[in-house]
Design an enzyme around this catalytic site. Structure first.
Site, PDB file in Angstrom:
ATOM      1  N   CYS A   1     -12.358  -2.197  -5.829  1.00  0.00           N
ATOM      2  CA  CYS A   1     -13.517  -1.810  -6.620  1.00  0.00           C
ATOM      3  C   CYS A   1     -13.053  -1.190  -7.937  1.00  0.00           C
ATOM      4  O   CYS A   1     -12.232  -0.275  -7.935  1.00  0.00           O
ATOM      5  CB  CYS A   1     -14.343  -0.813  -5.802  1.00  0.00           C
ATOM      6  SG  CYS A   1     -15.498   0.169  -6.751  1.00  0.00           S
ATOM      7  N   GLU A   2     -13.569  -1.686  -9.030  1.00  0.00           N
ATOM      8  CA  GLU A   2     -13.144  -1.160 -10.326  1.00  0.00           C
ATOM      9  C   GLU A   2     -13.714   0.224 -10.630  1.00  0.00           C
ATOM     10  O   GLU A   2     -13.264   0.883 -11.555  1.00  0.00           O
ATOM     11  CB  GLU A   2     -13.498  -2.129 -11.445  1.00  0.00           C
ATOM     12  CG  GLU A   2     -14.964  -2.295 -11.723  1.00  0.00           C
ATOM     13  CD  GLU A   2     -15.234  -3.322 -12.813  1.00  0.00           C
ATOM     14  OE1 GLU A   2     -16.178  -3.075 -13.588  1.00  0.00           O
ATOM     15  OE2 GLU A   2     -14.544  -4.344 -12.894  1.00  0.00           O
ATOM     16  N   HIS A   3     -14.675   0.681  -9.833  1.00  0.00           N
ATOM     17  CA  HIS A   3     -15.256   2.001 -10.069  1.00  0.00           C
ATOM     18  C   HIS A   3     -14.513   3.115  -9.347  1.00  0.00           C
ATOM     19  O   HIS A   3     -14.486   4.249  -9.832  1.00  0.00           O
ATOM     20  CB  HIS A   3     -16.729   2.011  -9.652  1.00  0.00           C
ATOM     21  CG  HIS A   3     -17.543   1.004 -10.389  1.00  0.00           C
ATOM     22  ND1 HIS A   3     -18.453   0.178  -9.757  1.00  0.00           N
ATOM     23  CD2 HIS A   3     -17.571   0.665 -11.697  1.00  0.00           C
ATOM     24  CE1 HIS A   3     -19.007  -0.611 -10.663  1.00  0.00           C
ATOM     25  NE2 HIS A   3     -18.492  -0.341 -11.832  1.00  0.00           N
ATOM     26  N   HIS A   4     -13.930   2.813  -8.178  1.00  0.00           N
ATOM     27  CA  HIS A   4     -13.252   3.849  -7.392  1.00  0.00           C
ATOM     28  C   HIS A   4     -11.829   3.474  -6.999  1.00  0.00           C
ATOM     29  O   HIS A   4     -11.138   4.265  -6.369  1.00  0.00           O
ATOM     30  CB  HIS A   4     -14.050   4.158  -6.118  1.00  0.00           C
ATOM     31  CG  HIS A   4     -15.443   4.609  -6.400  1.00  0.00           C
ATOM     32  ND1 HIS A   4     -16.516   3.740  -6.394  1.00  0.00           N
ATOM     33  CD2 HIS A   4     -15.935   5.827  -6.719  1.00  0.00           C
ATOM     34  CE1 HIS A   4     -17.616   4.414  -6.701  1.00  0.00           C
ATOM     35  NE2 HIS A   4     -17.300   5.674  -6.893  1.00  0.00           N
TER      36      HIS A   4
ATOM     37  N   GLN B   1     -17.915  -7.292  -7.049  1.00  0.00           N
ATOM     38  CA  GLN B   1     -18.096  -8.529  -6.289  1.00  0.00           C
ATOM     39  C   GLN B   1     -18.944  -9.552  -7.037  1.00  0.00           C
ATOM     40  O   GLN B   1     -18.672 -10.752  -6.987  1.00  0.00           O
ATOM     41  CB  GLN B   1     -18.714  -8.201  -4.936  1.00  0.00           C
ATOM     42  CG  GLN B   1     -18.846  -9.401  -4.014  1.00  0.00           C
ATOM     43  CD  GLN B   1     -19.318  -9.007  -2.631  1.00  0.00           C
ATOM     44  OE1 GLN B   1     -18.981  -7.946  -2.126  1.00  0.00           O
ATOM     45  NE2 GLN B   1     -20.111  -9.852  -2.016  1.00  0.00           N
TER      46      GLN B   1
ATOM     47  N   HIS C   1     -17.252  -2.770   1.237  1.00  0.00           N
ATOM     48  CA  HIS C   1     -16.734  -1.971   0.126  1.00  0.00           C
ATOM     49  C   HIS C   1     -16.396  -0.569   0.610  1.00  0.00           C
ATOM     50  O   HIS C   1     -17.293   0.199   0.978  1.00  0.00           O
ATOM     51  CB  HIS C   1     -17.773  -1.901  -1.000  1.00  0.00           C
ATOM     52  CG  HIS C   1     -18.000  -3.214  -1.665  1.00  0.00           C
ATOM     53  ND1 HIS C   1     -17.666  -3.437  -2.978  1.00  0.00           N
ATOM     54  CD2 HIS C   1     -18.512  -4.384  -1.200  1.00  0.00           C
ATOM     55  CE1 HIS C   1     -17.967  -4.686  -3.300  1.00  0.00           C
ATOM     56  NE2 HIS C   1     -18.482  -5.277  -2.237  1.00  0.00           N
TER      57      HIS C   1
ATOM     58  N   CYS D   1     -15.602   1.934  -1.022  1.00  0.00           N
ATOM     59  CA  CYS D   1     -16.194   2.982  -1.858  1.00  0.00           C
ATOM     60  C   CYS D   1     -17.556   3.413  -1.316  1.00  0.00           C
ATOM     61  O   CYS D   1     -18.037   4.495  -1.628  1.00  0.00           O
ATOM     62  CB  CYS D   1     -16.315   2.524  -3.304  1.00  0.00           C
ATOM     63  SG  CYS D   1     -17.289   1.035  -3.537  1.00  0.00           S
TER      64      CYS D   1
END
Length: 196
Positions: A87-90, A128, A156, A158
């Protein structure tokens, strides 16, 4: 097979290891204790492998095709392509399966190449939805089939390990292009093959 839009970073292995040491200290541990001495190097090496998608152009896998298909003109579907992304956020793992299909015009690609395309896009910091579109668009643009279908189902971390903490929840995304989207019978056949 380097991706022109993602040149190799100037950050060195030593820089990456120093960043991991900082995170270990920030978390409250001591990077110099016996169990953690080699952790920064291990993490940096594992990240190099886990983010290997930046080293390739997944579209290049689709360039070698076969035209001798014996008149075959039905859907080609490769199911259950297991992948791990982040995940590019976490920067936490996204683990799932991709189902990829296309309706060829006059040529097909080796089935391992479809799995390599999935892996090439998965081995990057991702969301995704974007990954689903990237895979479908690459197949459409390079193979120029009559239609493309991609369905991805993934868990996910996250969301399952932190935040809302809902273990077992999975996200399903799809990208349907050409006749796989526009022709009801072809769309239903693709979705039936994916579910079956």
């Amino acid at each position: 097979m380097k991706t022109p839009s993602a040149p190799r970073s100037a950050v060195t292995q030593a820089d990456a290891e120093a960043a991991v040491r900082t995170l270990i200290e920030w978390a409250g541990d001591t990077p110099d204790r016996e169990g953690l001495l080699d952790t920064p190097a291990r993490v940096a090496r594992s990240y190099r492998e886990l983010f290997a998608g930046y080293e390739v152009d997944p579209r290049a896998y689709l360039e070698r095709t076969f035209e001798e298909v014996g008149g075959y003109n039905q859907l080609v579907v490769l199911k259950d392509i297991r992948f791990v992304s982040f995940c590019e956020h976490h920067m936490l793992p996204v683990v799932g399966v991709a189902h990829v299909g296309y309706l060829p015009t006059d040529r097909v690609v080796g089935i391992s190449k479809l799995a390599r395309v999935v892996r090439g896009y998965a081995r990057r910091l991702q969301i995704q939805e974007k990954m689903t579109s990237e895979i479908a668009n690459a197949i459409e643009e390079v193979l120029k089939p009559q239609g493309v279908g991609v369905v991805i189902e993934a868990e996910h971390s996250c969301m399952t390990l932190r935040g809302v903490e809902v273990p077992g929840a999975s996200l399903t995304t799809s990208a349907l292009l050409g006749v796989v989207r526009d022709d009801a019978r072809t769309r239903e056949e693709f979705l039936r093959l994916v579910r079956g």
